[in-house]
Each structure stands twice: as structure tokens, then as C-alpha cells.
Design a protein around this motif. Sequence first.
Motif, PDB file in Angstrom:
ATOM      1  N   GLY A 178      -3.110  -1.429   4.954  1.00 39.70           N
ATOM      2  CA  GLY A 178      -3.510  -0.059   4.663  1.00 39.70           C
ATOM      3  C   GLY A 178      -3.573   0.797   5.911  1.00 39.70           C
ATOM      4  O   GLY A 178      -3.171   1.972   5.901  1.00 39.70           O
TER       5      GLY A 178
ATOM      6  N   SER B 254       0.870  -1.180   0.000  1.00 40.58           N
ATOM      7  CA  SER B 254       0.000   0.000   0.000  1.00 40.58           C
ATOM      8  C   SER B 254       0.901   1.221   0.000  1.00 40.58           C
ATOM      9  O   SER B 254       1.822   1.319   0.823  1.00 40.58           O
ATOM     10  CB  SER B 254      -0.895  -0.002   1.246  1.00 40.58           C
TER      11      SER B 254
ATOM     12  N   TRP C 201      -2.982   0.092  -3.742  1.00 43.93           N
ATOM     13  CA  TRP C 201      -3.256  -0.900  -2.701  1.00 43.93           C
ATOM     14  C   TRP C 201      -3.401  -2.225  -3.426  1.00 43.93           C
ATOM     15  O   TRP C 201      -4.438  -2.519  -4.016  1.00 43.93           O
ATOM     16  CB  TRP C 201      -4.531  -0.514  -1.961  1.00 43.93           C
TER      17      TRP C 201
END
Length: 217
Positions: free
Chosen positions: A151, A71, A135
Amino acid sequence: MGNIIFRMAKPCDAKALANLHWNVRERYSKGIFLLLGKSFLKTYYQIILNDPYEIVVCAEDCDSGQLIGFSSATLKAEHQAGTLKKHRFRLGLSATAALIRKPILIKDLWQRYKSIKGGDGQKFINTHGVRGEYWCWLKSEEDGLDAIEMGYIKEDIISRLGYKELFFEVDKFNKRVFKFYSKFEKCEVIEEVTLPDGRERVLFKKDLSKIKQRIVE
């Protein structure tokens, strides 16, 4: 899937990040970066990972040592735009094969460049402040909770560095991610745009001041 550790990505991870990004096409084939090919992605990450304002958290399988997700975000979107502009010829060369196969991508690439540059061009992405980028998670290693945790770790790092807002974009076509941020996270919608290829995109803002910072044991 074995045990997972999260860590910061380094320049030596550029090839692995490019492979992860490339594998996204198994479930999400749209987007100019995927169309420009794997060589372009590798060059992009070689450049980005040397940008001092880049934050990339990756997930590594402890047993194999393989990266299975990442991410990314930039702390200064305007600085990143300057970095990409500085290396535009190198990026262009890495995309040559894709551009030869599909010349119409030249127009798409130019529109993307104008959007990153800002000004009077159509806005595809947020161009100032802290911007969330990609992501990615291997489809073969599907684990929603670990992907979400990755994340959150990225956002926690950004928050600890003193930044209060995170801007990012999600295509409505990507239904799971769009629902996550709009319904579950309840992020603020800044703007909705339609891209030249017809995709509907939502520009979001997330308040990082509400994040409960974790203590790592």
C-alpha cells in the motif's frame, strides 16, 4: 511464503486480480462487487486495467509466480466513472447470473451507479480526485508487513506523480483496516455515511505531501 516482488499490474493480470478480490469473501463477505460474482470481477478488472489513470501495485511470489495481493487507486475518479459508464452494458452482462439468482441486487447496483455518477444520489464513495480503491491479500499468504508495504508503494507512486491528496473509504465493519487508517495513520475523516445495507462507512483523506519518498537500491 517465498520471496516477494512488487510490480505494476497489467491487463494480462485481470483474471488473477479478480481471483484475489473474490477470495476476500473468506473474511469479508459484504460489498456489491463480491455479490455480483467472479465473472463480473474479471470483466471489471479487464476494463479498469486499460484505464490510463489506474494505478495497481501487485505482490508476486517469486517462486510460484502467483499474485498474492494488490492495492489499487485511480488518479481521476471522475474519469473512471465515465469509463465504467461507457462499459455498463458489458459489466451488466457479466453480472447476469448473480442478478438472476438475487434480483434485489439490481436495486443495489443502481444505487452504486448513482453514487459513482455523483449528483443528488447518496454518496457511497469519493467521486473526484485521486481515490484509493481495493487492498487485497490472500488469507493463506498472511503477512501484514508486506501487505502494508504494498500500500505504501502505491501511495509513493501517486505522490511522485505530483498528487498531494488521496481519498478513500473504509467500512467500520472492517475493524483492522479502519483502525490502521484512523488510529495509526491518523487520516482525516471527511464524512461518515450509512449504506442501504446498514454498513457504516467512513470517507477519509490522506495527505501525501508528508510521505518520505524512498530511493530504490
